[in-house]
Design a protein around this motif. Structure first.
Motif, short mmCIF file in Angstrom:
data_model
loop_
_atom_site.label_atom_id
_atom_site.label_comp_id
_atom_site.label_asym_id
_atom_site.label_seq_id
_atom_site.Cartn_x
_atom_site.Cartn_y
_atom_site.Cartn_z
N ARG A 228 48.16 44.63 15.80
CA ARG A 228 49.10 44.70 16.90
C ARG A 228 48.54 43.90 18.07
O ARG A 228 47.33 43.72 18.21
CB ARG A 228 49.36 46.15 17.29
CG ARG A 228 48.14 46.86 17.81
CD ARG A 228 48.51 48.16 18.42
NE ARG A 228 49.27 48.99 17.49
CZ ARG A 228 49.24 50.32 17.52
NH1 ARG A 228 48.47 50.94 18.38
NH2 ARG A 228 49.96 51.02 16.70
N THR A 229 49.46 43.42 18.93
CA THR A 229 49.05 42.61 20.07
C THR A 229 49.42 43.36 21.35
O THR A 229 50.54 43.87 21.47
CB THR A 229 49.78 41.26 20.04
OG1 THR A 229 49.44 40.61 18.82
CG2 THR A 229 49.37 40.36 21.20
N VAL A 230 48.46 43.42 22.28
CA VAL A 230 48.72 44.07 23.56
C VAL A 230 48.83 42.98 24.62
O VAL A 230 47.98 42.07 24.68
CB VAL A 230 47.56 45.03 23.93
CG1 VAL A 230 47.82 45.68 25.29
CG2 VAL A 230 47.38 46.07 22.86
N ARG A 231 49.92 43.03 25.40
CA ARG A 231 50.07 42.04 26.47
C ARG A 231 50.18 42.79 27.80
O ARG A 231 51.08 43.62 27.98
CB ARG A 231 51.34 41.22 26.26
CG ARG A 231 51.21 40.25 25.12
CD ARG A 231 52.38 39.27 25.06
NE ARG A 231 52.34 38.59 23.79
CZ ARG A 231 52.95 39.01 22.68
NH1 ARG A 231 53.69 40.10 22.72
NH2 ARG A 231 52.81 38.36 21.54
N VAL A 232 49.26 42.50 28.71
CA VAL A 232 49.28 43.15 30.01
C VAL A 232 49.59 42.08 31.05
O VAL A 232 48.85 41.09 31.16
CB VAL A 232 47.91 43.79 30.34
CG1 VAL A 232 47.98 44.54 31.66
CG2 VAL A 232 47.47 44.71 29.21
N ALA A 233 50.71 42.28 31.78
CA ALA A 233 51.05 41.31 32.82
C ALA A 233 50.56 41.84 34.16
O ALA A 233 50.83 42.99 34.50
CB ALA A 233 52.57 41.11 32.86
N VAL A 234 49.79 41.02 34.88
CA VAL A 234 49.28 41.47 36.17
C VAL A 234 49.99 40.73 37.29
O VAL A 234 50.50 39.63 37.10
CB VAL A 234 47.75 41.25 36.30
CG1 VAL A 234 47.00 42.18 35.37
CG2 VAL A 234 47.39 39.81 36.02
N VAL A 235 50.05 41.39 38.47
CA VAL A 235 50.76 40.79 39.60
C VAL A 235 50.04 39.53 40.06
O VAL A 235 50.64 38.49 40.25
CB VAL A 235 50.87 41.80 40.77
CG1 VAL A 235 51.54 41.14 41.98
CG2 VAL A 235 51.65 43.02 40.32
N GLU A 236 48.72 39.64 40.19
CA GLU A 236 47.97 38.45 40.60
C GLU A 236 46.70 38.39 39.77
O GLU A 236 45.95 39.36 39.68
CB GLU A 236 47.63 38.52 42.09
CG GLU A 236 47.19 37.19 42.63
CD GLU A 236 46.59 37.33 44.05
OE1 GLU A 236 46.05 36.34 44.53
OE2 GLU A 236 46.68 38.43 44.63
N LEU A 237 46.48 37.26 39.18
CA LEU A 237 45.32 37.13 38.31
C LEU A 237 44.13 36.64 39.14
O LEU A 237 43.93 35.45 39.33
CB LEU A 237 45.62 36.13 37.18
CG LEU A 237 44.56 36.03 36.09
CD1 LEU A 237 44.55 37.29 35.23
CD2 LEU A 237 44.79 34.81 35.23
N THR A 238 43.36 37.59 39.66
CA THR A 238 42.20 37.21 40.48
C THR A 238 41.05 36.88 39.55
O THR A 238 41.05 37.30 38.39
CB THR A 238 41.78 38.39 41.39
OG1 THR A 238 41.46 39.48 40.53
CG2 THR A 238 42.90 38.77 42.34
N PRO A 239 40.06 36.12 40.03
CA PRO A 239 38.90 35.79 39.17
C PRO A 239 38.20 37.06 38.69
O PRO A 239 37.70 37.10 37.56
CB PRO A 239 38.00 34.99 40.11
CG PRO A 239 38.91 34.44 41.14
CD PRO A 239 40.01 35.43 41.31
N ARG A 240 38.24 38.12 39.51
CA ARG A 240 37.56 39.36 39.13
C ARG A 240 38.26 40.01 37.93
O ARG A 240 37.62 40.46 36.99
CB ARG A 240 37.56 40.31 40.34
CG ARG A 240 36.37 41.25 40.32
CD ARG A 240 36.34 42.09 41.57
NE ARG A 240 36.12 43.48 41.19
CZ ARG A 240 36.67 44.53 41.77
NH1 ARG A 240 37.51 44.36 42.78
NH2 ARG A 240 36.41 45.74 41.35
N VAL A 241 39.59 40.05 38.01
CA VAL A 241 40.37 40.63 36.90
C VAL A 241 40.11 39.83 35.63
O VAL A 241 39.86 40.38 34.55
CB VAL A 241 41.88 40.62 37.24
CG1 VAL A 241 42.71 40.95 36.02
CG2 VAL A 241 42.17 41.59 38.38
N GLU A 242 40.12 38.49 35.79
CA GLU A 242 39.95 37.63 34.62
C GLU A 242 38.57 37.86 34.00
O GLU A 242 38.45 38.00 32.78
CB GLU A 242 40.12 36.16 35.03
CG GLU A 242 40.21 35.24 33.84
CD GLU A 242 40.58 33.81 34.21
OE1 GLU A 242 41.15 33.59 35.29
OE2 GLU A 242 40.29 32.92 33.39
N ALA A 243 37.56 37.95 34.83
CA ALA A 243 36.20 38.15 34.32
C ALA A 243 36.07 39.49 33.62
O ALA A 243 35.48 39.60 32.55
CB ALA A 243 35.21 38.05 35.48
#
Lengths: 309, 265, 273
Positions: A228-243
């Motif tokens: 299964r694939t999980v997709r989480v959409a975030v309001v703003e992709l900050t470098p911290r979230v990405e890391a």
């Protein structure tokens, strides 16, 4: 039931079907899947007595199509989608009557059956109109009725809903399911995998004429190794979230627009969203996609046969 | 001129690749067997004679020569109409008629280009049939080179006129088989190919006059069969009816094309 | 047998719908044969109206009997050529996919091709046949030994024609060159079978070639019975030959069907499947 053992079909040097073992029992819909050129139509035509296998055995309800072709033909029928395959100059009713004669259906049985079949495929009103005035979909529905005119024990369906309008295709699926409930053995090939998932109790997957896998649709998905694939959409992709997301699992993909995507075994949705929230991310949406049969077929086809065996 | 040349060239290219052998063999065989029946009949049935009635009406006692000229002319006419008359319906069937209708080219040069190609092809095919006639001992003669050219030109004009009209009929009806065969069979009886038209009841003789081929055949007979030379009156009639057919066909062609396009969409 | 009868009925309906799908069919059924007849009559007249014709070919001395001779030829040709046409149409069933459905059904293949030919024959020739019978009666040209000979004439046309149709159907459904065969069986057939000339006028090699065509034998019987007043006894040899030829045609059809279907099932080619 229909059973093939070590079925093989060669056309000159090309081998269309390799060593195929297949069982189509009465009372359920069996699926036969594969990409184009996988050998599905060749297999169906062998079962329908239109082609003769190079080696291996075929049994249709205990009959041998090579030695008793006429007895087999009485008990089966084939419906191929996409093509008209009816006589344009005759009316719908006349077409069904004509094929009823070829199948030697007794007159007192044939008359009510023709009316019933015309009703079943929604052509009762157009029954006495010539087929040349039918739309493509109407002609195709008539050819479905034609395939049922001898009340076959086994029905071979080669892409029966190809090109049909959605409501008609849905009705046809209901008919197919009802036929299986009434004890018929149905073999179905289709490009619409949702259709196969919905109808088939058991599915064979073939590729290049070889048996790749079999099982219920759910089992096939499990066997294919698709997750299964999980997709989480975030309001703003900050470098911290990405890391944080990348640290959660190396396989994470970051799609444009700030969607964090991860496929894998087990339930990772909760842990992944927690990680993102902890990193200060605000969630806009969450989607969990179960692997479909389509994913499974594509995955199975990509694997070499030896690995699956 | 450019359109005519382009059409001629295209037709040659296409034909070189896929020559319709069944057309050629079909019409050639008909000519060969028509002469064959005449030859065998003359030997076995008539004892190498011919009725005085025929000699009087045909202007010759050479039965085999008469049939040979007729069969050759018939092949010329039939095959010419098959090529030119069916050009448009062929485009319609192959789905290229839309492109042709949209293109700004005029129809006359297109059809003339096609006719130039058709008559070149037909001339070669007719030569094969004439070769067979020579084998049977037929020795074709003409009253003069100019007469011969004018007579053949009259027949070609008649074929062109018929073709343009039939072309319209075919695309409007969306049908070629019944139309072409009915016209061919009717011509075979009415236009004096294998027997003098005087044999026919008067009503049928007049019916024959409606076809431009009939007058043109009279001209051909004068030059190639009876030896009486070019008949200016019949030549005039042939030219008049031939041009009349061509003009009527060309004038109604836009209407016929519209009807055909409406029917196919 | 019952199943065979049902296939005959089914094919008859199919052919009826095909043949009478368009009203223009009257052209091919009546007008074309009549025009051909007129043309061949007028073309032969200069040869018949010659001195001494009564010794060379007595029949031709009477223009009405010459016309009757040619009319029997045209009638026979219509019978046999209508089967060439129906076989030609049968090949289109390969393109529309219905041929595959015939082979999917348990129906006996030979019965299907015979029924197909029979259906086409009856639909195509009845108009011209009625016209010919009316013409014969009107001109009073028939010289028949006894009324039963009309039945002999009918059977001598029908049985070989149906066998011929079955063979053509069997060959053409497995052949890609149907167009060529069609051309080959049009003009050569009337030429070699003596449709427009008495057989004595044909050279030996042509008679030999024509003898394999059932139309030739049919015409000998039809003309012998209708124009020369010959009875069954006098025509026994011709009738036996015709029966043997019909049987050979049918057996060849059976073989062609067996081989063709076996090959199609093996190779999947031939466009059939």
């Amino acid at each position: 039931m229909i059973e093939t053992v070590h079925l093989r079909k060669e056309f000159g040097t090309k081998v269309a079907v390799h060593d195929l073992n297949l069982t189509v029992p009465l009372g359920r819909v069996t699926g036969l899947l594969g990409l184009n050129g996988a050998g599905k139509t060749t297999t169906i035509k062998i079962l329908a007595t239109l082609l003769r296998q190079t080696s291996g055995t075929v049994s249709v309800g205990g009959l041998d199509p090579v030695r008793q072709p006429r007895a087999v033909r009485r008990r089966i029928n084939l419906i191929a989608g996409g093509e008209r395959m009816v006589y344009a100059r005759m009316t719908g009713r006349e077409n069904l009557w004509y094929f009823g004669q070829l199948y030697d259906v007794p007159g007192r049985v044939l008359r009510p059956r023709v009316a019933e079949l015309l009703d079943l495929v929604g052509l009762a009103e157009a029954a006495d109109t010539r087929v040349e005035r039918y739309s493509r979909g109407m002609a195709q529905r008539l050819s479905i009725a034609r395939g049922l005119v001898n009340d076959p024990d086994y029905l071979l369906l080669d892409e029966p809903t190809l090109g049909l309008d959605a409501p008609i295709a849905r009705d046809l699926r209901r008919v197919v399911a009802a036929l299986a409930e009434r004890g018929k053995g149905v073999l179905l090939t289709s490009h619409y995998l949702a259709e196969v998932e919905q109808l088939c109790a058991h599915v064979y997957v073939i590729g290049d004429g070889r048996h790749l896998a079999e099982g219920t649709p759910a089992e096939l998905v499990a066997q294919s190794g698709c997750h299964r694939t999980v997709r989480v959409a975030v309001v703003e992709l900050t470098p911290r979230v990405e890391a944080a997301a990348r640290a959660f699992a190396p396989a994470v993909r970051i799609a444009p627009g700030g969607v964090v995507e991860l496929s894998g075994p087990g339930d990772v949705a909760g842990a992944l969203t927690s990680t993102i929230i902890e990193a200060g991310g605000a969630l806009k949406g969450l989607e969990i996609a179960e692997p479909t049969l389509e994913d499974a077929i594509l995955a199975l086809n990509d694997r070499p046969a030896a690995v699956i065996a | 001129m450019v359109v005519a040349w382009a059409t001629l060239r295209r037709s040659w290219l296409v034909t070189r690749r896929a020559y319709p052998w069944s057309y050629f063999i079909g019409t050639l065989l008909l000519g060969v067997f028509t002469m064959g029946v005449a030859y065998l009949g003359l030997r076995a049935i008539a004892g190498d004679q011919v009725s005085a009635e025929f000699a009087g009406r045909a202007g010759t006692a050479d039965y085999l020569g008469y049939i040979a000229v007729g069969a050759t002319a018939y092949m010329f006419v039939v095959h010419g109409i098959l090529w030119i008359g069916k050009a448009l319906i062929q485009e319609q069937r192959e789905g290229t008629m839309g492109a042709l209708v949209v293109a700004p080219a005029r129809r006359l040069p297109y059809l003339l280009g096609f006719a130039a190609f058709a008559f070149t092809a037909v001339a070669l095919e007719v030569a094969v049939l004439l070769g067979f006639a020579l084998l049977l001992g037929v020795r074709p003669t003409a009253t003069g080179a100019v007469d011969a050219v004018l007579a053949v030109a009259a027949l070609a004009l008649a074929v062109f006129g018929m073709s343009v009209v039939l072309s319209n009929v075919m695309i409007v009806a969306g049908e070629a088989h019944i139309t072409q065969n009915t016209v061919f069979q009717a011509m075979a009886v009415l236009s004096g190919f294998t027997f003098p038209r005087d044999y026919l009841p008067e009503a049928l003789r007049w019916l024959g006059e409606l076809i431009p081929i009939t007058a043109a055949m009279d001209v051909i007979r004068g030059v190639f069969t009876a030896g009486t030379g070019l008949d200016p009156a019949r030549l005039g009639v042939a030219a008049l009816i031939g041009f009349g057919y061509a003009a009527a066909g060309l004038l109604t062609m836009p209407w016929a094309e519209r009807r055909a396009m409406e029917r196919s969409f | 047998m019952r199943h065979a009868a049902r296939i005959f009925r089914a094919e008859a309906l199919k052919q009826h719908r095909r043949v009478f799908g368009s009203k223009l069919v009257v052209f091919s059924m009546l007008i074309w044969p009549l025009l051909t007849l007129a043309q061949s009559y007028y073309t032969l007249r200069p040869l018949a109206a010659t001195p001494g014709i009564a010794e060379r070919w007595p029949l031709a001395a009477d223009p009405e009997r010459l016309l009757a001779f040619l009319a029997t030829g045209a009638l026979g040709f219509t019978f046999f050529f209508s089967l060439v046409q129906s076989a030609w149409h049968f090949t289109f069933e390969r393109q529309t996919g219905t041929l595959e459905l015939l082979f999917l059904s348990p129906a006996n293949r030979l019965v299907v091709v015979v029924a197909n030919g029979f259906g086409a024959l009856v639909q195509n020739v009845w108009l011209f046949a009625c016209f010919a019978v009316a013409g014969f009666t009107l001109f009073d040209v028939a010289r028949v030994a006894h009324l039963g000979m009309y039945a002999v004439v009918f059977l001598a046309l029908l049985v070989p024609a149906v066998a011929w149709g079955a063979l053509l159907n069997s060959l053409l459904i497995f052949s890609r060159d149907a167009a060529f065969l069609y051309t080959l069986l049009d003009d050569p057939m009337w030429f070699a079978a003596g449709v427009r000339l008495p057989t004595f006028a044909l050279p030996g090699w042509l008679r030999a070639a024509g003898s394999v065509l059932p139309l030739t034998g049919s015409l000998v019987v039809v003309r012998g019975a209708l124009l020369d007043g010959r009875g069954v006894g006098e025509l026994a040899g011709e009738l036996a030959a015709l029966a043997v030829l019909s049987a050979v045609l049918l057996l060849t059809a059976v073989a062609a069907l067996r081989l063709g279907e076996a090959r199609a099932r093996r190779t999947g080619q031939l466009g059939l499947f």
